[in-house]
Design a protein around this motif. Structure first.
Motif, PDB file in Angstrom:
ATOM      1  N   GLY A 181       0.821  -1.205   0.000  1.00  0.00           N
ATOM      2  CA  GLY A 181       0.000   0.000   0.000  1.00  0.00           C
ATOM      3  C   GLY A 181       0.856   1.257   0.000  1.00  0.00           C
ATOM      4  N   GLN A 182       0.200   2.401   0.000  1.00  0.00           N
ATOM      5  CA  GLN A 182       0.934   3.668   0.002  1.00  0.00           C
ATOM      6  C   GLN A 182       0.234   4.678   0.917  1.00  0.00           C
ATOM      7  N   ALA A 183       0.953   5.747   1.226  1.00  0.00           N
ATOM      8  CA  ALA A 183       0.412   6.788   2.092  1.00  0.00           C
ATOM      9  C   ALA A 183       1.171   8.073   1.834  1.00  0.00           C
ATOM     10  N   ALA A 184       0.567   9.172   2.234  1.00  0.00           N
ATOM     11  CA  ALA A 184       1.206  10.485   2.148  1.00  0.00           C
ATOM     12  C   ALA A 184       0.980  11.211   3.461  1.00  0.00           C
ATOM     13  N   ALA A 185       1.898  12.119   3.780  1.00  0.00           N
ATOM     14  CA  ALA A 185       1.820  12.846   5.047  1.00  0.00           C
ATOM     15  C   ALA A 185       2.192  14.296   4.834  1.00  0.00           C
ATOM     16  N   ALA A 186       1.675  15.145   5.716  1.00  0.00           N
ATOM     17  CA  ALA A 186       2.018  16.572   5.708  1.00  0.00           C
ATOM     18  C   ALA A 186       2.284  17.010   7.138  1.00  0.00           C
ATOM     19  N   LEU A 187       3.381  17.713   7.343  1.00  0.00           N
ATOM     20  CA  LEU A 187       3.672  18.342   8.624  1.00  0.00           C
ATOM     21  C   LEU A 187       3.347  19.832   8.494  1.00  0.00           C
ATOM     22  N   VAL A 188       2.532  20.320   9.405  1.00  0.00           N
ATOM     23  CA  VAL A 188       2.054  21.704   9.371  1.00  0.00           C
ATOM     24  C   VAL A 188       2.598  22.425  10.596  1.00  0.00           C
ATOM     25  N   SER A 189       3.241  23.575  10.377  1.00  0.00           N
ATOM     26  CA  SER A 189       3.840  24.327  11.479  1.00  0.00           C
ATOM     27  C   SER A 189       3.309  25.755  11.494  1.00  0.00           C
ATOM     28  N   LEU A 190       2.906  26.215  12.656  1.00  0.00           N
ATOM     29  CA  LEU A 190       2.505  27.607  12.834  1.00  0.00           C
ATOM     30  C   LEU A 190       3.747  28.482  12.760  1.00  0.00           C
ATOM     31  N   ASP A 191       3.767  29.428  11.827  1.00  0.00           N
ATOM     32  CA  ASP A 191       4.924  30.309  11.674  1.00  0.00           C
ATOM     33  C   ASP A 191       5.050  31.270  12.858  1.00  0.00           C
ATOM     34  N   GLU A 192       6.275  31.493  13.289  1.00  0.00           N
ATOM     35  CA  GLU A 192       6.605  32.483  14.320  1.00  0.00           C
ATOM     36  C   GLU A 192       5.744  32.321  15.574  1.00  0.00           C
ATOM     37  N   ALA A 193       5.631  31.098  16.048  1.00  0.00           N
ATOM     38  CA  ALA A 193       4.808  30.842  17.232  1.00  0.00           C
ATOM     39  C   ALA A 193       5.333  31.593  18.457  1.00  0.00           C
ATOM     40  N   ASP A 194       6.660  31.675  18.610  1.00  0.00           N
ATOM     41  CA  ASP A 194       7.215  32.385  19.761  1.00  0.00           C
ATOM     42  C   ASP A 194       6.862  33.871  19.718  1.00  0.00           C
ATOM     43  N   ARG A 195       6.931  34.468  18.526  1.00  0.00           N
ATOM     44  CA  ARG A 195       6.576  35.892  18.413  1.00  0.00           C
ATOM     45  C   ARG A 195       5.104  36.105  18.764  1.00  0.00           C
ATOM     46  N   LEU A 196       4.235  35.201  18.318  1.00  0.00           N
ATOM     47  CA  LEU A 196       2.809  35.320  18.635  1.00  0.00           C
ATOM     48  C   LEU A 196       2.582  35.187  20.145  1.00  0.00           C
ATOM     49  N   ARG A 197       3.331  34.282  20.777  1.00  0.00           N
ATOM     50  CA  ARG A 197       3.185  34.104  22.227  1.00  0.00           C
ATOM     51  C   ARG A 197       3.598  35.375  22.969  1.00  0.00           C
ATOM     52  N   VAL A 228      -6.107  11.256   9.167  1.00  0.00           N
ATOM     53  CA  VAL A 228      -6.097  11.728  10.550  1.00  0.00           C
ATOM     54  C   VAL A 228      -5.264  12.996  10.694  1.00  0.00           C
ATOM     55  N   VAL A 229      -5.652  13.803  11.691  1.00  0.00           N
ATOM     56  CA  VAL A 229      -4.898  14.983  12.097  1.00  0.00           C
ATOM     57  C   VAL A 229      -4.407  14.757  13.520  1.00  0.00           C
ATOM     58  N   CYS A 230      -3.122  14.976  13.741  1.00  0.00           N
ATOM     59  CA  CYS A 230      -2.544  14.822  15.074  1.00  0.00           C
ATOM     60  C   CYS A 230      -1.802  16.106  15.437  1.00  0.00           C
ATOM     61  N   ARG A 231      -1.908  16.506  16.694  1.00  0.00           N
ATOM     62  CA  ARG A 231      -1.063  17.590  17.198  1.00  0.00           C
ATOM     63  C   ARG A 231       0.122  16.942  17.896  1.00  0.00           C
ATOM     64  N   LEU A 232       1.308  17.155  17.330  1.00  0.00           N
ATOM     65  CA  LEU A 232       2.501  16.533  17.894  1.00  0.00           C
ATOM     66  C   LEU A 232       3.004  17.296  19.099  1.00  0.00           C
ATOM     67  N   HIS A 233       3.130  18.615  18.975  1.00  0.00           N
ATOM     68  CA  HIS A 233       3.530  19.475  20.088  1.00  0.00           C
ATOM     69  C   HIS A 233       3.420  20.911  19.623  1.00  0.00           C
ATOM     70  N   GLY A 234       3.234  21.828  20.571  1.00  0.00           N
ATOM     71  CA  GLY A 234       3.183  23.247  20.240  1.00  0.00           C
ATOM     72  C   GLY A 234       2.280  23.535  19.056  1.00  0.00           C
ATOM     73  N   GLY A 235       2.835  24.206  18.042  1.00  0.00           N
ATOM     74  CA  GLY A 235       2.072  24.518  16.838  1.00  0.00           C
ATOM     75  C   GLY A 235       2.385  23.595  15.689  1.00  0.00           C
ATOM     76  N   ILE A 236       2.801  22.354  15.968  1.00  0.00           N
ATOM     77  CA  ILE A 236       3.154  21.374  14.936  1.00  0.00           C
ATOM     78  C   ILE A 236       2.047  20.330  14.825  1.00  0.00           C
ATOM     79  N   LEU A 237       1.481  20.204  13.620  1.00  0.00           N
ATOM     80  CA  LEU A 237       0.432  19.222  13.351  1.00  0.00           C
ATOM     81  C   LEU A 237       0.921  18.219  12.315  1.00  0.00           C
ATOM     82  N   LEU A 238       0.340  17.034  12.344  1.00  0.00           N
ATOM     83  CA  LEU A 238       0.646  15.985  11.374  1.00  0.00           C
ATOM     84  C   LEU A 238      -0.652  15.531  10.723  1.00  0.00           C
ATOM     85  N   ILE A 239      -0.646  15.485   9.396  1.00  0.00           N
ATOM     86  CA  ILE A 239      -1.766  14.951   8.625  1.00  0.00           C
ATOM     87  C   ILE A 239      -1.261  13.708   7.897  1.00  0.00           C
TER      88      ILE A 239
END
Length: 261
Positions: A122-138, A168-179
């Motif tokens: 089988g096959q699969a694809a993934a995307a890592l999504v990161s919130l830009d400049e999370a420290d500045r926003l904090r 599936v969507v997973c929150r790995l940590h902070g502003g990092i998500l995995l699809i």
């Protein structure tokens, strides 16, 4: 600094974990000397209370974070019904802040199943999504606002990728998500993600007291198992390729999608 060290040592006698970070001057408007920021985090099968406070030492500002597990927040499994065990397992697989799946779910449930599918061809694809400049926003808007932004982002992606065991969507940590999507190529997932990101409202009302609209952008790295060599098609290798492309997207300035080397 000796006063700060003595305070830290005293807190370590009470709390399980204590950390101290120097705060930039612009953070002063979002911390109060007489107030404590309180949040709760889940991990290791228990819920911990996390306290944050700003202190001034020798004219400099420091943020102190203290955490300790809540008493009585675990149940002995031998006294649980099967339904209670099932609910506890489900809770442990969910991110405490957003309700999305968490890293534990990826590592203990999803990735072993995905490796079996890949071994069968089988096959699969993934995307890592990161919130830009999370420290500045904090620093600019405070931790509660950042938490609200993260929840908004997760909810936007869950509209399209929230099918257990396949999309599936997973929150790995902070502003990092995995699809992760089974049965898709990187090109297919890239096209979907581009369409969804282009139509996504990249701002939300956030804050405490006087709330304001906060804009944000995302960096995204996309990869698929079909790009990996025969014999190298595993979840671990897919994740590393995806992470490499996320780093490239962030390094290029953010607010973009990287789906190839």
């Amino acid at each position: 600094m000796q006063d700060l060290q003595r305070l830290t040592e005293a807190l370590q006698m009470v709390f399980e974990d204590v950390s101290v970070v120097a705060l930039p001057p612009e953070s002063e408007d979002h911390w109060q000397d007489d107030a404590m920021q309180v949040s709760y985090e889940q991990g290791g099968g228990q819920v911990s209370c996390v306290l944050r406070r700003r202190v001034k030492v020798d004219g400099a500002s420091y943020g102190i974070q203290m955490s300790a597990p809540l008493a009585g927040n675990t149940l002995p499994e031998d006294r649980m019904t099967e339904r209670e065990r099932e609910l506890v397992r489900e809770d442990l697989n969910r991110d405490f802040l957003t309700g999305a799946y968490n890293r534990r779910y990826v590592e203990t449930v999803f990735s072993p199943r995905l490796d079996e599918i890949l071994q069968a061809g089988g096959q699969a694809a993934a995307a890592l999504v990161s919130l830009d400049e999370a420290d500045r926003l904090r620093y600019a808007h405070g931790q509660p606002s950042l938490d609200q932004i993260v929840c908004t982002i997760v909810n936007q992606w869950k509209k399209h990728y929230d099918v257990p065991n396949s999309r599936v969507v997973c929150r790995l940590h902070g502003g990092i998500l995995l699809i992760v999507c089974e049965g898709m190529t990187a090109a297919q997932l890239e096209e979907e993600v581009r369409q969804h990101y282009a139509s996504m409202p990249c701002s939300c009302i956030a804050g405490t007291g006087m709330m304001s609209r906060v804009a944000f952008t995302l960096s995204i790295g996309v990869a698929g198992t079909s790009e990996l060599a025969e014999g190298q098609r595993s979840w671990e290798n897919l994740y590393h390729l995806c992470d490499k492309r996320l780093c490239a997207a962030v390094s290029s300035g953010g607010n973009c999608i990287c789906a190839r080397d």
